[in-house]
Structures are given as C-alpha cells and as structure tokens.
Design a protein around this motif. Structure first.
Motif, PDB file in Angstrom:
ATOM      1  N   ALA A 131     -15.100 -17.157  77.733  1.00 58.92           N
ATOM      2  CA  ALA A 131     -13.272 -16.319  78.071  1.00 58.92           C
ATOM      3  C   ALA A 131     -12.687 -18.106  78.439  1.00 58.92           C
ATOM      4  N   LEU A 132     -11.542 -17.388  77.959  1.00 64.03           N
ATOM      5  CA  LEU A 132     -10.628 -19.258  77.963  1.00 64.03           C
ATOM      6  C   LEU A 132      -9.857 -18.858  78.814  1.00 64.03           C
ATOM      7  N   LYS A 133     -10.162 -19.671  79.958  1.00 62.75           N
ATOM      8  CA  LYS A 133      -8.481 -19.128  80.929  1.00 62.75           C
ATOM      9  C   LYS A 133      -7.591 -20.437  80.463  1.00 62.75           C
ATOM     10  N   LYS A 134      -6.122 -20.240  80.325  1.00 61.74           N
ATOM     11  CA  LYS A 134      -4.997 -21.281  79.901  1.00 61.74           C
ATOM     12  C   LYS A 134      -4.803 -22.049  81.610  1.00 61.74           C
ATOM     13  N   LEU A 135      -4.783 -23.057  82.015  1.00 63.21           N
ATOM     14  CA  LEU A 135      -4.545 -23.547  82.684  1.00 63.21           C
ATOM     15  C   LEU A 135      -2.584 -23.510  82.813  1.00 63.21           C
ATOM     16  N   LYS A 136      -2.364 -23.291  84.410  1.00 58.52           N
ATOM     17  CA  LYS A 136      -0.730 -23.474  84.048  1.00 58.52           C
ATOM     18  C   LYS A 136      -0.195 -25.060  84.671  1.00 58.52           C
ATOM     19  N   LEU A 137       0.435 -25.643  83.471  1.00 63.48           N
ATOM     20  CA  LEU A 137       0.641 -27.785  83.646  1.00 63.48           C
ATOM     21  C   LEU A 137       2.090 -27.916  83.739  1.00 63.48           C
ATOM     22  N   ASP A 138       3.439 -27.104  83.286  1.00 63.30           N
ATOM     23  CA  ASP A 138       4.099 -26.767  82.296  1.00 63.30           C
ATOM     24  C   ASP A 138       4.714 -27.887  83.974  1.00 63.30           C
ATOM     25  N   ASP A 139       6.089 -27.733  83.935  1.00 65.80           N
ATOM     26  CA  ASP A 139       6.405 -29.488  85.251  1.00 65.80           C
ATOM     27  C   ASP A 139       6.079 -29.881  86.477  1.00 65.80           C
ATOM     28  N   GLU A 140       4.667 -29.871  85.731  1.00 63.39           N
ATOM     29  CA  GLU A 140       3.805 -30.844  86.507  1.00 63.39           C
ATOM     30  C   GLU A 140       4.566 -31.823  87.151  1.00 63.39           C
ATOM     31  N   LYS A 141       4.705 -32.603  88.757  1.00 60.45           N
ATOM     32  CA  LYS A 141       5.618 -33.869  88.849  1.00 60.45           C
ATOM     33  C   LYS A 141       4.673 -34.730  89.392  1.00 60.45           C
ATOM     34  N   HIS A 142       3.394 -34.232  89.776  1.00 61.14           N
ATOM     35  CA  HIS A 142       2.657 -34.614  90.559  1.00 61.14           C
ATOM     36  C   HIS A 142       1.323 -35.496  89.399  1.00 61.14           C
TER      37      HIS A 142
ATOM     38  N   SER B  87      -8.185 -40.127  93.538  1.00 58.28           N
ATOM     39  CA  SER B  87      -7.767 -40.366  94.648  1.00 58.28           C
ATOM     40  C   SER B  87      -7.617 -38.020  95.466  1.00 58.28           C
ATOM     41  N   LYS B  88      -6.721 -37.098  93.882  1.00 57.08           N
ATOM     42  CA  LYS B  88      -7.088 -36.597  94.380  1.00 57.08           C
ATOM     43  C   LYS B  88      -7.950 -35.585  93.958  1.00 57.08           C
ATOM     44  N   LEU B  89      -9.588 -36.712  93.652  1.00 51.66           N
ATOM     45  CA  LEU B  89     -10.492 -35.677  93.210  1.00 51.66           C
ATOM     46  C   LEU B  89     -11.311 -35.816  94.563  1.00 51.66           C
ATOM     47  N   GLU B  90     -10.656 -36.840  95.388  1.00 56.22           N
ATOM     48  CA  GLU B  90     -11.578 -37.009  96.987  1.00 56.22           C
ATOM     49  C   GLU B  90     -10.454 -36.612  98.167  1.00 56.22           C
ATOM     50  N   GLU B  91      -9.545 -35.695  97.490  1.00 58.37           N
ATOM     51  CA  GLU B  91      -9.072 -35.107  98.508  1.00 58.37           C
ATOM     52  C   GLU B  91      -7.770 -36.144  99.449  1.00 58.37           C
ATOM     53  N   CYS B  92      -7.454 -37.371  99.065  1.00 54.45           N
ATOM     54  CA  CYS B  92      -6.656 -38.214  99.839  1.00 54.45           C
ATOM     55  C   CYS B  92      -5.464 -38.727  98.513  1.00 54.45           C
ATOM     56  N   PRO B  93      -4.683 -37.928  98.213  1.00 55.45           N
ATOM     57  CA  PRO B  93      -3.506 -38.152  96.749  1.00 55.45           C
ATOM     58  C   PRO B  93      -2.662 -39.043  97.303  1.00 55.45           C
ATOM     59  N   ILE B  94      -2.540 -40.187  96.294  1.00 55.63           N
ATOM     60  CA  ILE B  94      -1.325 -41.081  96.470  1.00 55.63           C
ATOM     61  C   ILE B  94      -0.229 -40.907  95.651  1.00 55.63           C
ATOM     62  N   ARG B  95       1.032 -41.394  96.084  1.00 58.44           N
ATOM     63  CA  ARG B  95       1.904 -41.154  95.292  1.00 58.44           C
ATOM     64  C   ARG B  95       2.740 -42.208  94.247  1.00 58.44           C
ATOM     65  N   MET B  96       2.896 -41.134  93.209  1.00 56.71           N
ATOM     66  CA  MET B  96       3.120 -42.352  92.098  1.00 56.71           C
ATOM     67  C   MET B  96       3.675 -43.686  92.320  1.00 56.71           C
TER      68      MET B  96
END
Lengths: 439, 287
Positions: A131-142, B87-96
């Motif tokens: 099973a291949l699950k595609k992750l939604k990654l569009d327009d990610e700001k972070h 920081s995300k992996l350790e559940e303490c994200p920071i701002r870019m």
C-alpha cells in the motif's frame, strides 16, 4: 534506551579469536543471530563463579579441542554474546537514502482521506503487493509538515506484528511527492463488520481484542499515542490478524505532558474519550484505551457504540449509558475546562449490562474498566491483557482458524454494489443472509 | 522490551565519505563537521531550544555527511535544516525566521572576529549586527535553502530520523559503576558526551560504546581507577569493545588540539557550498 542492570549487562564471552574484532562488521550468520535475539541471556553470576574454567574467560588462550559433535556450540561461542539490550553493530540498519516511487507499479487506488491518497502497488523488484500512501505536502509554510513526520516516525518506532508494517518511504521526482510504503492488508474491520453476515464469535473477539491491546501496549511503551483508534483504522488480513493503521494523528507524549499541552482536535468523535470532549489538554494513554473500549463494544454489537452527531450529543449518550460521572467515579471532573457548561442528567446506574446482555461477568468488567470515566482509573493496555476475560471459556480462537473474506481494497468481488449490472451470484445469497439476521 | 535500532554508517560509507570522493581531504571534512555542529549548538542556545533537539540535530547532521558530499550542500544550510527538523521531531518547533536570523547573526559575528583578529590586535572594532531586511531577498533565499535542506536530510536518510540520545544510558552506567556520588565524574562525562556531538561518532558507534568512552575519559582525567585488566574490564559490562571505545576517545580528544587562527578563517569561508567549491577549484589548480 538500554537500561542494563549490572547482571543483565554482563555477557558471557566465548574464547576470543583474532578475527573476532573484524567480525562486527560482517553480517552474523542467521543461526547465530536468531539464537542471540530470541533467548534472553541468563542473568549471570557466572563470571565470578567460573573464573577457573577457560570457556567463560574471554581472554584465555588455551582452548581444548572440542569433539566434532559440538562444533555448532563452538561456532556460537566464538563471537561475543551480547546482552539483549546491546545488539551488535550489524543489527543497526545502514544509512540509506529513499528510493524512487518508480520502484513500484501502481495498481488501483484504495481510498482518499483528508490526509492523502492510498494506492495499491506492486514492488517491481520483488513482486510484493504493498500500500502506497501519498502524503499531502502542497503549500506548506513550515517545511515538511510535523504531522507527516509524526506519522512516519511513529510507524518506524512501532514495528509490531499487530501494527501495519512500514517498509520504507519513497519519493517522486519533485520534493513535494513523498509516499509511505506499507504492507498491503486485505480488509479493514469497519468494512468487514458491515459486510459479514454474523457478528464475530466471542472467541474471535477475544483474539482480535488481544491483538489490538498488545499493539496499543507496544505503542504506549514507546511513548506513542495513536489518537485515532477506530474500526476503520484496524486492518485485517485473511489469517485472522489485525493491524493498527493510520498514525496520521499519532504523536509522542511525555510524562508529564510538555508545555503547551495537546490538541483536543483528535480522535474520531464516536471513539473520543470524555476528557477530550470536556477540553482536557493534558490527556494521555487513557484516551486510546477509551477508543479500545468503544471498539470492543462495536465488535460485540456489530455497530458503533456511540453514533453521535455532535460533541454534546456524544456526551449525553455516554452519560446515558454509563450514568453521569460522580465525585467517586471521576474526582477531577469539575476541574475540566468545559465541565461547567454541561448539565448532568439525574444520577442513574450504568446500563452496560442491559446493553450487553450476552457477555460474561468478566467481559462486562473489562468493558466497564475501559470505559471508566476517570482517566487515572481507566485500565491500561498492559493490565487489560492480563484480564480474566481472556482466560475464561470460550478461549481466544487461534488466528489461523478465522475465515477469509474477499477483499474490497484489492478490488475483489464487491458484494455490496447495488448499481452493478452483474452482481455476483453470491452477493444475492449474502443479502438474504443479512436480511435474515436483521432484527 | 526490545531495543530501538538506529541507523549507523556502513563500512563503505566510513572508508570513503562522499566528500572524500569529491576531493575534500578527511581532516578538512572533520573540521567542517565540527564547525557545523558548533553553529547548531550556538544557534540552539540563542533560540533557547531544548538540548534534546540540539543533540538530535547534530546527530542528523553527522549522519547526513555519510550520504552527501559537502560540495553539494553547505554545512550552514544543512545545519539549519537539521535544527529545524530536529525541533519538530522533539515536539518543540521553532520559527523559520528566528532560526534564519540567528544563523545570520552567528556567521556575521564569526566573520567579524576572525577578520579583526587578522587586521590588528590593537584596533579591535566592536561587533555590530546588521539585521537583514524583513522582506528582502536574502531572507527568502535563506528560507528556500532551509526548506530544501530539511527535505534533503529526510530524503537522503530515507526518513530514518529516529535518534537515541546517550544521557539516560550514562546515568545508568555511572550508577552501576558506583560513580554517582562523585559529581565531577558525572558532569565531566556528561560534557564529553556533548562534545562528542561535534564528531561523527554518533553515526559510527552504538550508544553504549560512546558512553563508555565518555566515562573512560572522565575517570582517567580525574585519576579514578576502574578494573581495566583482563579478564575484569569494566567496559565489557556494557558490551563495548576496547578498540571502539578507544577510537571514540580519539575522535573526542582531537577536538581539543591547538588550532591556528587561519584554520578558523578557512572554515568560515567554507560554510557554504560555494566556498567549498572555490576551495576545490583553487586546490585543483595547484595539483
């Protein structure tokens, strides 16, 4: 993290040979590996006791030649025997980049959720169906979404026979295409419950529940909360095995819960624990156990226990079934953020027995402890596995004795398809069966 | 409970790192790795980030250079990406934006101190940070580089980003050895574990081996004897091999040798992949 106590950490080393050091880099032979991983080393005081004998002394030179029949033993002893808490270096995987998604041939799409699309695919090299699950990654700001990271990480940490196996993560041509490759499992429990003619037998329910509990216990032990346990996220193969899937809402938790707390926007409403409904932000493993209780009830009833349309209705259904919480059943109730906004109904006893008239006393006890109001008081997965319910007749059925069903996800005979011009003959039979069973 | 397994570099990856294949000598790669980790550490302190996230970032950073050459990615960008990801992996994200500003500050500061040292000792100009403009292209370029670096770390490590930190193991081992009453040993060994984050050892050896090395360095330095003659060697309690423990000690001790100011300047010019490429071009001409 390895926590060797002094006795467990001591290993009994065989006679050392010059090649011993280099052998750490070579793959150990399977025979040796199995023996090493499966049998926990006996807690030894041997080092001090057997000082005189040459076999337990790692640096001793003199080894008496062994008779031929004992060669296997000698081979096993030549390498240092590690404590089970410190696997040899070769057991750690090497650093390997993600492969391309083109290593797989796409077959059919299984479902599309809010979090992405799932395809059935074939590994071009091995021919395995996955099973291949595609992750939604569009327009990610972070950057890479933290929810997707949690999902991948939780799956990798929770490798257990009753958790869907993650094989790898593959990537497409651009950086926005990422796919999780998982074992393909034929059914999900939700679909199965709606299409199967008769509910599961008690013995079958015990097997399924035990599997679910051992998976949940395993995740909790590794500090992972699933936060979306429900029958449609439980996959089942044709060998009577269930696998917990969809870790899209999973996350690591701490004790105590870290600053900021946890979100209340988790768990599908029907399976959501009362503390989340009442706004708690420091919930823990007990929320998964509430969901397990709901799943247990659903297996017995062949339909979801609480089919509410909104949060308020959900709470009133819970109160109706279990009786409203009291200061004894839930001492901290009044401290919850939303407790003041709720009008509790008149006190009445729990209706569990009336709802499940055919289950044993132990069964009622288990379900009521899973649906305990006070999260502190709710049974843990580890405790539930030891519950007398699993040790009384009828005993859990061996998974191999489960029947098999056509898989909807694999596109096999879709039994419920009213528009289909050529409904399979057996579908008609099957419809009769369900109608017959209906109350 | 089974033991968590984490990825370690394979023998081929250790013998010839991707950077070495591209002509970057081993000791230069070692210096750049250490400098990249120092930047991560300094950034972590300025961002008031948790040490678990900083340590995780440094270990991911070290793993990355066993699958990627420094000619392809700069240690600055990858360091930022690693800290952002960890920081995300350790559940303490920071701002870019915070992360980018902090890296910018650190690099400006380093450039300032290395140039002012070279110019003259007497005319020591005071460092003054010039922040980048809020909507300027510098910021957006760095932001893109950060996102790419994070994704590349994930992709090139095959999303195996689980990291096991050594601190809990250290506490247990110190207890077993009866050393917890000696505060100096504990803090010193703890310090060696942190310093070891600047070396590749966390991508080479299992945690017990590294913890043994930290204890060995600490006890030797403080002159505390432990049973070390065969057949009673204390590190064997923890399934470590002497050769490995000794090698980890070597990696750590190399961090403390005397260095020229010019070494520091050279490193500073190679924080970006452009600098590394320029260095490679210059040295290709000489050969």
């Amino acid at each position: 993290m390895s926590l060797p106590s002094s006795s467990q950490a001591v290993f009994e080393a065989g006679p050392s040979t010059p090649s011993r050091k280099r052998s750490r880099w070579e793959p150990h032979e399977a025979l040796h590996d199995d023996a090493e991983m499966n049998e926990p080393q006996p807690p030894l005081k041997r080092r001090s006791k057997s000082k005189g004998t040459s076999l337990s002394d790692p640096r001793s030179q003199a080894v008496t030649p062994e008779p031929r029949s004992q060669i296997r033993v000698v081979v096993e002893r030549q390498r240092p025997r590690h404590s089970i808490y410190v696997p040899p270096r070769t057991h750690h995987p090497p650093l390997t980049p993600s492969r391309s998604v083109y290593s797989y041939e796409r077959l059919n799409s299984i479902e599309e959720g809010s979090y992405g699309v799932v395809f059935r695919a074939r590994d071009k090299e091995t021919g395995d169906i996955v099973a291949l699950k595609k992750l939604k990654l569009d327009d990610e700001k972070h950057g890479f979404p933290i929810t997707a990271l949690r999902e991948v990480n939780a799956l990798m940490v929770c490798q257990h026979e009753n958790v869907v196996g993650i094989r790898e993560v593959v990537v497409g041509e651009t950086l926005t295409q990422v796919f999780i490759v998982m074992d393909f499992i034929e059914h999900d429990l939700k679909t199965l419950l709606t299409v199967m003619p008769a509910p599961f037998l008690q013995s079958e329910i015990k097997t399924l529940l035990k599997q679910l509990l051992s998976a949940v216990a395993f995740c909790h032990e590794r500090w992972i909360l699933h936060r979306d346990l429900k029958t449609s996220n439980l996959l089942m193969n044709n060998r009577g095995q269930i696998k917990v899937a969809d870790f899209g809402l999973a996350r690591r938790y701490g004790d105590p819960v870290g600053v900021g707390g946890l979100t209340q926007l988790v768990v599908t409403l029907w399976y959501r624990a009362p503390e989340i409904l009442l706004g708690a932000t420091t919930y823990s493993t007990a929320v998964d156990m509430w969901s397990v209780g709901c799943i247990f009830a659903e297996l017995l009833l062949k339909e979801p226990l609480f089919q509410a349309k909104g949060e308020i209705e959900m709470l009133s259904m819970i109160f109706k079934l279990l009786g409203p919480p009291t200061t004894t059943t839930w001492p901290d109730y009044s401290l919850l953020p939303l407790a003041n906004t709720i009008n509790l109904p008149a006190p009445h006893p729990s209706q569990l027995r009336q709802r499940f008239p055919h289950i044993s006393v132990a069964g009622i006890d288990l379900i009521s402890r899973m649906l305990a109001y006070d999260p502190e008081d709710r049974i843990s997965a580890e405790e539930a596995l030891q519950h007398p319910y699993f040790r009384e007749s009828p005993f859990p059925k061996h998974p191999d004795l489960f029947g098999s069903f056509p898989s909807v996800a694999a596109g096999e005979k879709r039994r419920k398809h009213p528009d289909s011009p050529h409904a399979p003959v057996r579908a008609a039979d099957y419809k009769l069966l369900t109608e017959f069973d209906a109350p | 409970m089974s033991v968590p397994l984490y990825p370690l570099a394979s023998l081929e990856q250790i013998e010839e790192t991707p950077s070495l294949k591209d002509g970057i000598p081993y000791d230069l790669e070692e210096d750049l790795r250490a400098y990249g980790c120092k930047l991560i550490h300094q950034a972590g302190i300025l961002l008031k980030q948790k040490q678990v996230a900083v340590a995780t970032a440094q270990i991911l950073f070290q793993r990355f250079w066993f699958v990627t050459s420094m000619k392809q990615f700069g240690i600055g960008d990858v360091g930022m990406g690693a800290l952002y990801l960890a920081s995300k992996l350790e559940e303490c994200p920071i701002r870019m934006r915070d992360l980018i500003n902090v890296y910018d500050l650190l690099l400006q500061q380093a450039t300032h101190s290395s140039t002012s040292k070279l110019v003259s000792q007497s005319k020591h100009a005071v460092f003054k940070y010039t922040p980048m403009s809020y909507f300027g292209s510098t910021f957006y370029d760095l932001k893109d580089a950060l996102v790419v670096a994070e994704m590349q770390i994930l992709k090139r490590l095959g999303f195996h980003v689980n990291v096991v930190l050594p601190y809990g193991t250290l506490v247990n081992y110190l207890r077993v050895l009866g050393l917890t009453s000696k505060e100096t040993v504990c803090s010193r060994a703890w310090g060696y574990l942190n310093d070891a984050l600047q070396t590749p050892v966390y991508a080479l050896y299992a945690v017990p081996t590294i913890v043994c090395a930290a204890i060995l360095l600490a006890t030797r330095h403080l002159g505390i004897p432990l049973p070390s003659t065969p057949p009673n060697c204390w590190w064997e309690l923890f399934d470590a091999d002497w050769e490995d423990v000794w090698s980890v000690c070597g990696h750590v001790m190399r961090l403390y040798r005397e260095r020229d100011a010019s070494d520091q300047t050279r490193l500073l010019s190679m924080v970006s992949k452009k600098g590394v490429r320029k260095w490679l071009d210059d040295h290709a001409v000489l050969n």
